[in-house]
Design an enzyme around this catalytic site. Structure first.
Site, PDB file in Angstrom:
ATOM      1  N   VAL A  45       0.829  -1.205   0.000  1.00 23.56           N
ATOM      2  CA  VAL A  45       0.000   0.000   0.000  1.00 23.56           C
ATOM      3  C   VAL A  45       0.866   1.258   0.000  1.00 23.56           C
ATOM      4  CG1 VAL A  45      -1.751   1.314   1.259  1.00 23.56           C
ATOM      5  CG2 VAL A  45      -1.935  -1.173   1.114  1.00 23.56           C
ATOM      6  N   CYS A  46       1.917   1.242   0.810  1.00 24.09           N
ATOM      7  CA  CYS A  46       2.818   2.398   0.871  1.00 24.09           C
ATOM      8  C   CYS A  46       3.476   2.651  -0.481  1.00 24.09           C
ATOM      9  CB  CYS A  46       3.895   2.184   1.928  1.00 24.09           C
ATOM     10  SG  CYS A  46       3.250   1.990   3.604  1.00 24.09           S
ATOM     11  N   THR A  47       3.796   1.585  -1.189  1.00 28.45           N
ATOM     12  CA  THR A  47       4.409   1.728  -2.512  1.00 28.45           C
ATOM     13  C   THR A  47       3.467   2.458  -3.458  1.00 28.45           C
ATOM     14  OG1 THR A  47       5.733  -0.282  -2.206  1.00 28.45           O
ATOM     15  CG2 THR A  47       5.371   0.458  -4.465  1.00 28.45           C
ATOM     16  N   LEU A  50       3.206   6.389  -2.156  1.00 26.98           N
ATOM     17  CA  LEU A  50       4.347   7.253  -2.436  1.00 26.98           C
ATOM     18  C   LEU A  50       4.560   7.407  -3.940  1.00 26.98           C
ATOM     19  CD1 LEU A  50       4.828   6.642   0.653  1.00 26.98           C
ATOM     20  CD2 LEU A  50       7.231   7.098   0.172  1.00 26.98           C
TER      21      LEU A  50
END
Length: 225
Positions: A45-47, A50
């Protein structure tokens, strides 16, 4: 752990980032800042988050907004992960556009109220939630959002709220209604008299009759961003 409230001055801090060491106030200069934390590097999810924020960097730049990411991973992890993000989000133009803070001691995460309360006392499982802060050029916290770790954020909403904040700074007599986007009607505050409203917005003010008989819903589309 301190708690930041809307209207608080965000404290100055020094941090190591993927683009060198920064002193926050000096780095911010006269810009707005979107400061956002993520739970961990090399996570799906963070990928996506960002990456999409990086793709939209020109839209933030147009609004005089600097981007600043944060997590508790080490600096080398951030550097290696950026390569993955660029590989996954092929439409990121040029080099990765914004710094990522490495906060191994979690000192900044605690100061900015970013730590997951569920594991607050567990040193091995402490994570930062998806905290997001909009900070104005006077270092004042103007908006905060906190998402749980398993829910990704919406970049369009980040841009929308920044547009709204910058609009009400420019025209303090108005507020933005639900689902507002630039160009749509804005609400004229009840503290503005009808005479003042007509003077401020000579292009036209729409008044809505309510069953209560109180004239408090007044809108206009005659404003400039």
């Amino acid at each position: 752990m301190s708690t930041l409230h809307i209207g608080d001055v965000v404290p100055n801090f020094k941090a190591s980032t993927t683009k060198g060491t920064i002193q926050f106030y000096d780095w911010q200069d006269k810009s707005w800042v979107l400061l956002f934390s993520h739970p961990a590097d090399f996570t799906p999810v963070c990928t996506t988050e960002l990456g999409r924020i990086a793709v939209h960097n020109p839209h933030f730049q147009k609004r005089n907004v600097k981007l600043l990411a944060h997590s508790c991973d080490v600096l080398k992890s951030h550097v290696d992960w950026v390569n993955d993000i660029k590989s996954y989000c092929l439409d990121i133009p040029g080099e990765f556009p914004y710094p990522i803070i490495a906060d191994e001691t979690r000192e900044l995460a605690y100061m900015l109220n970013m730590v997951d309360k569920q594991h607050f006392d567990d040193k091995n499982r402490q994570l930062t939630v998806r905290a997001l802060y909009v900070i104005d050029p006077n270092h004042v916290l103007r908006l905060s959002m906190h998402y749980p770790n398993n829910i990704g954020r919406n970049v369009d909403e980040m841009l929308r709220v920044i547009d709204a904040l910058q609009l009400v700074d420019k025209i303090p007599q108005v507020a933005t209604p639900a689902n507002w986007v630039p160009g749509e009607k804005v609400m004229i505050l009840p503290t503005v008299s009808d005479v003042e409203a007509d003077t401020l917005f000579p292009g036209g003010v729409d008044r809505v009759s309510m069953p209560s008989g109180i004239s408090y819903v007044r809108t206009t589309t005659h404003y400039k961003m």
